[in-house]
Scaffold this motif. Structure first.
Motif, PDB file in Angstrom:
ATOM      1  N   MET A   1     -41.099  46.093  -6.758  1.00 44.18           N
ATOM      2  CA  MET A   1     -42.376  46.287  -7.899  1.00 44.18           C
ATOM      3  C   MET A   1     -42.014  44.926  -8.294  1.00 44.18           C
ATOM      4  SD  MET A   1     -44.402  48.524 -10.712  1.00 44.18           S
ATOM      5  CE  MET A   1     -45.222  49.503  -9.264  1.00 44.18           C
ATOM      6  N   GLN A   2     -42.863  44.379  -9.373  1.00 39.31           N
ATOM      7  CA  GLN A   2     -42.770  43.111  -9.966  1.00 39.31           C
ATOM      8  C   GLN A   2     -42.935  43.327 -11.062  1.00 39.31           C
ATOM      9  OE1 GLN A   2     -41.322  40.106  -9.053  1.00 39.31           O
ATOM     10  NE2 GLN A   2     -42.775  38.958  -6.943  1.00 39.31           N
ATOM     11  N   GLU A   3     -41.696  41.982 -11.990  1.00 41.69           N
ATOM     12  CA  GLU A   3     -41.515  42.983 -13.256  1.00 41.69           C
ATOM     13  C   GLU A   3     -43.028  42.350 -14.118  1.00 41.69           C
ATOM     14  OE1 GLU A   3     -37.853  42.531 -15.034  1.00 41.69           O
ATOM     15  OE2 GLU A   3     -37.792  41.147 -13.782  1.00 41.69           O
ATOM     16  N   LEU A   4     -43.814  42.928 -14.328  1.00 40.10           N
ATOM     17  CA  LEU A   4     -44.723  41.636 -16.080  1.00 40.10           C
ATOM     18  C   LEU A   4     -44.224  41.765 -16.563  1.00 40.10           C
ATOM     19  CD1 LEU A   4     -47.575  43.408 -13.593  1.00 40.10           C
ATOM     20  CD2 LEU A   4     -45.909  41.396 -13.340  1.00 40.10           C
ATOM     21  N   GLY A   5     -45.020  40.799 -17.927  1.00 40.45           N
ATOM     22  CA  GLY A   5     -44.769  40.106 -19.155  1.00 40.45           C
ATOM     23  C   GLY A   5     -43.451  40.028 -19.471  1.00 40.45           C
ATOM     24  N   VAL A   6     -42.173  39.271 -18.610  1.00 35.66           N
ATOM     25  CA  VAL A   6     -41.551  39.329 -19.270  1.00 35.66           C
ATOM     26  C   VAL A   6     -41.510  37.909 -18.926  1.00 35.66           C
ATOM     27  CG1 VAL A   6     -40.723  39.770 -17.301  1.00 35.66           C
ATOM     28  CG2 VAL A   6     -38.084  39.714 -19.106  1.00 35.66           C
ATOM     29  N   VAL A   7     -40.088  37.047 -20.040  1.00 35.05           N
ATOM     30  CA  VAL A   7     -39.913  35.918 -20.152  1.00 35.05           C
ATOM     31  C   VAL A   7     -38.825  35.782 -20.111  1.00 35.05           C
ATOM     32  CG1 VAL A   7     -40.678  33.670 -20.450  1.00 35.05           C
ATOM     33  CG2 VAL A   7     -42.456  34.924 -20.967  1.00 35.05           C
ATOM     34  N   HIS A   8     -38.136  35.508 -18.892  1.00 35.64           N
ATOM     35  CA  HIS A   8     -36.431  35.216 -18.995  1.00 35.64           C
ATOM     36  C   HIS A   8     -36.184  33.964 -19.059  1.00 35.64           C
ATOM     37  CE1 HIS A   8     -35.255  38.775 -17.192  1.00 35.64           C
ATOM     38  NE2 HIS A   8     -36.276  38.892 -16.393  1.00 35.64           N
ATOM     39  N   ARG A   9     -35.391  33.424 -20.471  1.00 38.83           N
ATOM     40  CA  ARG A   9     -35.077  32.545 -21.096  1.00 38.83           C
ATOM     41  C   ARG A   9     -34.047  31.579 -20.841  1.00 38.83           C
ATOM     42  NH1 ARG A   9     -36.278  33.335 -27.594  1.00 38.83           N
ATOM     43  NH2 ARG A   9     -39.316  33.569 -27.141  1.00 38.83           N
ATOM     44  N   SER A  10     -32.849  32.062 -20.417  1.00 35.68           N
ATOM     45  CA  SER A  10     -31.676  31.952 -19.380  1.00 35.68           C
ATOM     46  C   SER A  10     -32.408  32.020 -17.957  1.00 35.68           C
ATOM     47  CB  SER A  10     -30.173  32.747 -19.909  1.00 35.68           C
ATOM     48  OG  SER A  10     -30.751  32.551 -21.144  1.00 35.68           O
ATOM     49  N   ILE A  11     -31.927  31.071 -17.425  1.00 31.58           N
ATOM     50  CA  ILE A  11     -31.089  30.969 -15.375  1.00 31.58           C
ATOM     51  C   ILE A  11     -30.201  30.198 -15.430  1.00 31.58           C
ATOM     52  CG2 ILE A  11     -34.069  31.400 -15.469  1.00 31.58           C
ATOM     53  CD1 ILE A  11     -34.540  28.646 -15.193  1.00 31.58           C
ATOM     54  N   ASN A  12     -29.573  30.584 -14.492  1.00 26.45           N
ATOM     55  CA  ASN A  12     -29.171  29.735 -13.556  1.00 26.45           C
ATOM     56  C   ASN A  12     -28.665  28.368 -13.109  1.00 26.45           C
ATOM     57  OD1 ASN A  12     -26.857  31.201 -15.379  1.00 26.45           O
ATOM     58  ND2 ASN A  12     -26.914  32.535 -13.594  1.00 26.45           N
ATOM     59  N   ARG A  13     -28.805  27.136 -13.448  1.00 24.85           N
ATOM     60  CA  ARG A  13     -30.188  26.078 -12.401  1.00 24.85           C
ATOM     61  C   ARG A  13     -28.504  25.374 -12.121  1.00 24.85           C
ATOM     62  NH1 ARG A  13     -32.433  25.729 -17.778  1.00 24.85           N
ATOM     63  NH2 ARG A  13     -34.777  25.383 -17.211  1.00 24.85           N
ATOM     64  N   ALA A  14     -28.659  25.153 -10.180  1.00 21.04           N
ATOM     65  CA  ALA A  14     -28.512  24.720  -9.794  1.00 21.04           C
ATOM     66  C   ALA A  14     -27.644  22.877 -10.335  1.00 21.04           C
ATOM     67  CB  ALA A  14     -28.825  24.098  -8.229  1.00 21.04           C
ATOM     68  N   ALA A  15     -26.129  22.687  -9.403  1.00 20.55           N
ATOM     69  CA  ALA A  15     -25.860  21.388 -10.500  1.00 20.55           C
ATOM     70  C   ALA A  15     -26.574  20.648 -10.314  1.00 20.55           C
ATOM     71  CB  ALA A  15     -24.158  21.590 -10.007  1.00 20.55           C
ATOM     72  N   ASP A  16     -26.693  19.587 -11.461  1.00 20.84           N
ATOM     73  CA  ASP A  16     -27.253  17.572 -10.850  1.00 20.84           C
ATOM     74  C   ASP A  16     -26.761  17.032 -10.119  1.00 20.84           C
ATOM     75  OD1 ASP A  16     -28.023  18.886 -13.293  1.00 20.84           O
ATOM     76  OD2 ASP A  16     -27.692  17.454 -14.364  1.00 20.84           O
ATOM     77  N   VAL A  17     -25.273  17.071  -9.554  1.00 18.78           N
ATOM     78  CA  VAL A  17     -25.460  16.540  -8.805  1.00 18.78           C
ATOM     79  C   VAL A  17     -25.316  16.714  -7.059  1.00 18.78           C
ATOM     80  CG1 VAL A  17     -23.317  17.419  -8.332  1.00 18.78           C
ATOM     81  CG2 VAL A  17     -23.260  15.835  -7.962  1.00 18.78           C
ATOM     82  N   ASP A  18     -25.761  18.190  -7.488  1.00 19.15           N
ATOM     83  CA  ASP A  18     -26.457  18.765  -5.452  1.00 19.15           C
ATOM     84  C   ASP A  18     -27.705  18.619  -6.293  1.00 19.15           C
ATOM     85  OD1 ASP A  18     -23.169  19.578  -5.305  1.00 19.15           O
ATOM     86  OD2 ASP A  18     -24.096  21.860  -6.579  1.00 19.15           O
TER      87      ASP A  18
END
Length: 227
Positions: A1-18
């Motif tokens: 089940m998908q979680e609802l009503g949440v905002v994750h502020r920190s995510i791990n983005r792929a490296a800019d060079v890639d």
């Protein structure tokens, strides 16, 4: 089940060079380089000619006919991000238009991919804000029900985790997992170099039958030439 009503502020983005390297290649090349994985369904199309994008995913889960969470997601956009919008169930209402595009563009967004509808296409083209959607639809939406931002979503049958690389052009949309971005970028470069060599051979008149050594396997399979 998908979680609802949440905002994750920190995510791990792929490296800019890639991300930059992947932006040099088309969707078809990246899809093949990744082992023929990562494609969204082909009904996701650019809303104006020449639209293309490449960036890291900020994801949003919408409720049908409700674009409330699009406004919430806009706050999480960083320069170079692509907003990827999925829906809890099929909906082609016009979730997105020129006002939201202005908001996203002001924050440096690279574009939008949405498994839903959008509108104000002429203005989006004037703004050169690339959007890939399942529909163009003037039908408006409400703001009443919570979804979530920056959770893993399934958008047009493709799993998208926040921070993944999303590449879109006239051939479709492909998602590269963040932890595979460097590997896929290198594989795409090798594939492109190999294809350029083959392109020159085709242009010189060689046949795929010979370039790909097909004649023997075709004969083994029973192919006969009759004059």
């Amino acid at each position: 089940m998908q979680e609802l009503g949440v905002v994750h502020r920190s995510i791990n983005r792929a490296a800019d060079v890639d991300v930059k390297t992947l932006s040099e290649f088309g969707v078809s090349t990246i899809h093949e380089a990744m082992g023929r994985l990562g494609l969204m369904r082909p009904y996701i199309r650019p809303v104006f000619p020449g639209a293309k994008l490449c960036g890291t995913a900020v994801t949003v889960l919408l409720q049908p006919g409700d674009n409330w969470m699009m406004h919430v997601a806009a706050e999480q956009i960083q320069p170079g991000d692509v907003l990827v919008a999925a829906c809890t169930t099929e909906s082609d209402d016009g979730f997105f238009g020129d006002l939201l595009a202005t908001s996203l563009q002001s924050r440096g967004a690279a574009g939008l991919v949405i498994d839903g509808g959008c509108r104000d296409i002429a203005t989006l083209q004037e703004m050169n804000f690339p959007v890939f959607s399942r529909a163009i639809n003037s039908k408006g939406t409400v703001k009443a029900t919570l979804g979530s931002v920056n959770i893993p979503v399934v958008c047009a049958n493709a799993l998208v985790t926040p921070g993944d690389v999303v590449v879109a052009d006239v051939d479709g949309v492909v998602v590269v997992p963040a932890d595979r971005a460097a590997e896929v970028a290198e594989a795409a470069r090798k594939r492109e170099d190999n294809e350029e060599s083959k392109r020159q051979r085709f242009a010189a008149g060689e046949l795929g039958l010979d370039i790909y050594s097909m004649r023997g396997p075709l004969a083994d399979a029973g192919l006969r030439y009759v004059d």
